[in-house]
Each structure stands twice: as structure tokens, then as C-alpha cells.
Design a protein around this motif. Structure first.
Motif: not given
Length: 232
Positions: A51-74
Motif C-alpha cells: 500500500h505504501e509503495v502504491a501511495l508514494n511510488l506508483s504515481f512517479l513511474s509508469k512501469t516500475s511500481y504500477r500494480g502495487y495497489a492491486q497487490k495490496s488489495f488482493d
């Protein structure tokens, strides 16, 4: 409440991480740790750090950290739905699951997921807000960061943060210093009428965060702004 707080204290190192380098290191450490200890708490830690990765890093990269929100939710959904779920961990599990879903909605631009996320938040708050600050804190944090046209949801933020403050004033074990630093920073009015209380809350946000791990830096900036308005 004591047992809930005990579990929350064991999660402190993966909650509300604002240092990006530390977060990347923590992600690697927790991903390595979880398979070696296949019980519930390491999985919760993993769900929260995702969740923290999705919140803080995913919107800074189009590839590296995308999908972590879904991983957290699942992952958190699987824990929430497990018949073996530890009751005292459910406040964190359910609150972070709701927040993760809101991040999925932001990442995928599916606004319908935001409504579902708030329904999950509401359930977590109704059930656990008396024993844990996490449901109201995360609901308020999501609500305060919504665009202006979600004004009805943004009103929720002030209610949630003030509710946490009132319960903390009644019982200091209700929330940890990091949560309260963020809460005091977030829950302030900039109008002249409310400025004394705002400055009082900002002072508390600063005092509770001696190592600049929570709301201190932003509280200091806002304090200077408000003090400038007082003297001008």
C-alpha cells in the motif's frame, strides 16, 4: 484496545513511510521476510508495505511500481476473508484494504472503485473506530486528498481527524505519536477565527515528530505561513 495497539506497534516500521529510499529498502526486506514466516502478521506487513509503495511510488513511474495497489488489495482481502483472521488485526487489515482499493481506482481512473472503497471504510470505522485510530485516519487521509468536486467526501476528513484527536485526548494509548503528528497537522483551519487552535495543533504535530518521520516538516511550513499572516 491494548492488544490492537500491540499489533499496530509491530507494524510501525511499514506504516506512513515518507522517505522513498527507506520505503524501497523496506519493500525488499518485507518481501524476503514474508515467505520465511508464513503466518498472518508478515502477510499483513506485506499488504501494508505494498500500500505504501502504491501511495508514494506508483504515481512517479509508469512501469516500475504500477500494480502495487492491486497487490495490496488482493492480499489484504484474502486476509480479511480468512476464517483464521486475528480479530485484533482486522482494524488494520480492513482499513488498508479500503485505502488500497481507492489507490486502484486512482491508478486505473475507475471512479466507481472510490465509492466501493468508502463503503469499505465506513464498515471499518463503524466496527473498529472505538479501539483503533487506523480506520478513521486512513479514511480521512483519502478524503482530504480528493479533488475539490468530491466536496461531500472531503468533509469526512475533518470529522475523522477531530474524532481521533478527541479519543486520543481521552486515552493516550488510542494512537501512536506518528499518527497523531499527521493528524494534528491535517486537522487545522487557516481562517483567522480558528488560527489559535490551528497553531496549537501544529505545535503538537511538531512535538510528536522529533525525527521528521511524520507531519513535522509540513507542520513547520504551515506554522510559518500562519504566523506570517498574524504579523502582516
Amino acid at each position: 484496545m491494548e492488544k490492537v495497539r500491540s499489533y499496530e506497534q509491530q507494524l510501525q516500521d511499514v506504516i506512513e513511510i515518507i522517505d522513498h529510499t527507506y520505503l524501497k529498502d523496506k519493500l525488499m526486506a518485507v518481501e524476503q521476510e514474508a515467505p520465511r514466516h508464513p503466518n498472518e502478521l508478515p502477510k499483513v506487513r506485506l499488504g501494508v508495505v505494498y500500500h505504501e509503495v502504491a501511495l508514494n511510488l506508483s504515481f512517479l513511474s509508469k512501469t516500475s511500481y504500477r500494480g502495487y495497489a492491486q497487490k495490496s488489495f488482493d492480499l489484504l482481502t484474502a486476509l480479511a476473508e480468512s476464517s483464521d483472521a486475528t480479530p485484533e488485526l482486522l482494524p488494520v487489515i480492513l482499513a488498508y484494504r479500503a485505502s488500497a482499493l481507492s489507490l486502484v481506482g486512482a491508478e486505473t481512473k475507475k471512479l466507481s472503485l472510490l465509492g466501493k472503497a468508502f463503503a469499505l471504510f465506513d464498515e471499518a470505522v463503524r466496527t473498529y473506530a472505538t479501539v483503533s485510530s487506523t480506520p478513521e485516519f486512513l479514511r480521512g487521509s483519502v478524503a482530504e486528498n480528493l479533488p475539490w468536486f468530491f466536496f461531500s467526501k472531503r468533509k469526512v476528513a475533518r470529522h475523522d481527524f477531530q474524532s481521533i484527536i478527541e479519543k486520543y485526548q481521552q486515552n493516550s494509548i488510542y494512537a501512536d505519536a506518528k499518527t497523531m503528528s499527521f493528524t494534528y497537522w491535517a486537522n487545522q483551519h487557516q481562517s483567522k477565527k480558528h488560527r489559535p487552535q490551528s497553531l496549537e495543533y501544529l505545535e503538537l504535530a511538531i512535538k510528536l515528530d522529533p525525527h521528521y518521520e511524520a507531519g513535522r516538516e509540513r507542520a513547520e511550513i504551515l506554522k510559518q505561513k500562519l504566523m506570517g499572516n498574524v504579523t502582516s
